[in-house]
Design an enzyme around this catalytic site. Structure first.
Site, PDB file in Angstrom:
ATOM      1  CB  ALA A  27      -0.952  -0.006   1.193  1.00  0.00           C
ATOM      2  NE  ARG A  29       5.338   1.155  -6.634  1.00  0.00           N
ATOM      3  CZ  ARG A  29       6.486   0.485  -6.632  1.00  0.00           C
ATOM      4  NH1 ARG A  29       7.503   0.954  -5.929  1.00  0.00           N
ATOM      5  NH2 ARG A  29       6.635  -0.605  -7.351  1.00  0.00           N
ATOM      6  CG  ASP A  76       9.124 -10.470   2.140  1.00  0.00           C
ATOM      7  OD1 ASP A  76       8.112 -10.676   1.432  1.00  0.00           O
ATOM      8  OD2 ASP A  76      10.254 -10.904   1.861  1.00  0.00           O
ATOM      9  CB  VAL A  77       3.204 -10.421   1.816  1.00  0.00           C
ATOM     10  CG1 VAL A  77       2.635  -9.076   2.227  1.00  0.00           C
ATOM     11  CG2 VAL A  77       3.644 -10.431   0.358  1.00  0.00           C
ATOM     12  CE1 TYR A 167       1.590  -9.571 -11.820  1.00  0.00           C
ATOM     13  CE2 TYR A 167       0.281  -9.755 -13.821  1.00  0.00           C
ATOM     14  CZ  TYR A 167       0.542  -9.134 -12.618  1.00  0.00           C
ATOM     15  OH  TYR A 167      -0.246  -8.090 -12.200  1.00  0.00           O
ATOM     16  CE  LYS A 171      -1.515 -10.326  -9.855  1.00  0.00           C
ATOM     17  NZ  LYS A 171      -1.674  -9.956  -8.427  1.00  0.00           N
TER      18      LYS A 171
END
Ligand code: NAP
Length: 266
Positions: A27, A29, A76-77, A167, A171
């Site tokens: 969050a 940016r 860091d997720v 990616y 996703k």
């Protein structure tokens, strides 16, 4: 690890004990910052989580300047210990989190035959492992509250996109993750939904333009020419959609993937 900044909420008579707490990852940016600001405007307290705590300062300030409550958190997720510490801190300093926006993301684009294993792993770890670790850590608060909202960021790339084998797989994975969350957690009052954005104007798409050697303005114009509403998306387009999924009235909407792409997607 974190900096608490409470604002004039107490002066305005807002009952903080009644306020829901949301965590928005990535969050600092872009889309995450827009979602954080929108949910704050809707009355939630916001944990502004990003890799580097210092980078969250602008989002935190925008929220507190507007009279909201926000806490900047560095985590860091994709790291289990980092996630556990962050969620514990948020619960203690801001309130038990019952809204989670899994937004943190990275790209490491390359054609399959040139893609290093490290770029495959990096993308999987931030998007999928990150969403798994964050949701697993937060669900206990949602279950206890018999209320929860999880919103996961997917992408139109889930349908396949040249140069994004990592990616697009991540996703697409976010969509299956979302649907399973909705099945497992529904009976606890928790909904889970995914937003699949098309082209949104952020540093992520600016970096893609730079990588392919096209000026960003030209890159955006080319994208807009393929989009039915004839413009690229803005972070607020996603924030407004997230706000709907998070809203109290959206409790019967779960396991859905909504494409926010300026036109139809399957
Ligand atoms: P962005 O501008 O690159 O912002 C992503 C944020 O996530 C950055 O602040 C980044 O921090 C943070 N982040 C990265 N790795 C992290 C980690 N391990 N732990 C915590 N935070 C981390 O991206 P965006 O365009 O706003 O995209 C947000 C989400 O929407 C992503 O999931 C993206 O895949 C998705 N999305 C974007 C578009 C688009 O067109 N922009 C389209 C479809 C989907 P650092 O700066 O420190 O790396």
């Amino acid at each position: 690890m974190s900096s608490a900044i409470d604002s004039g909420f107490f002066d305005k008579g807002v009952d903080v004990s009644e306020q829901r707490t949301a965590i928005v990852t990535g969050a600092a940016r872009g889309i995450g910052a827009a979602v954080a600001k929108k949910l704050a405007a809707d009355g939630l307290a916001i944990a502004v989580l990003d890799l580097d705590e210092a980078s969250t300062a602008d989002t935190v300030k925008a929220i507190t300047d507007a009279g909201g409550r926000a806490l900047g958190v560095g985590a860091d997720v994709s790291d289990e210990d980092s996630v556990a510490a962050a969620v514990e801190k948020i619960a203690k300093e801001l309130g038990d989190p019952t809204v989670l926006i899994n937004n943190a993301g990275i790209t490491r684009d390359n054609l399959l035959f040139k893609m290093p294993v490290s770029d495959w792993d990096a993308v999987m770890n931030v998007h999928l492992r990150g969403a798994f670790l964050m949701t697993r850590a937060v669900q206990q608060y949602m279950v206890a509250a018999k209320f929860g909202r999880v919103v996961n960021l997917s992408s139109t790339s889930a349908q396949g996109n040249r140069g994004q084998v990592n990616y697009s797989a991540a996703k697409a994975g976010m969509q299956g993750f979302t649907k399973t969350l909705s099945i497992e957690l529904g009976k606890f009052g928790v909904t889970a939904n995914a937003i699949a954005p098309g082209f949104i104007e952020t540093e992520m798409t600016a970096a893609t333009a730079e990588r392919v050697g096209v000026p960003f303005e030209d890159f955006k114009a080319a994208a807009a020419s393929q989009i039915p509403v004839a413009r690229v998306g803005q972070p607020d387009d996603i924030a407004n959609t997230a706000a709907f999924f998070v809203s109290e009235g959206a409790g019967f909407v779960s396991g859905q993937v909504i494409y926010v792409a300026g036109g139809p997607k399957d």
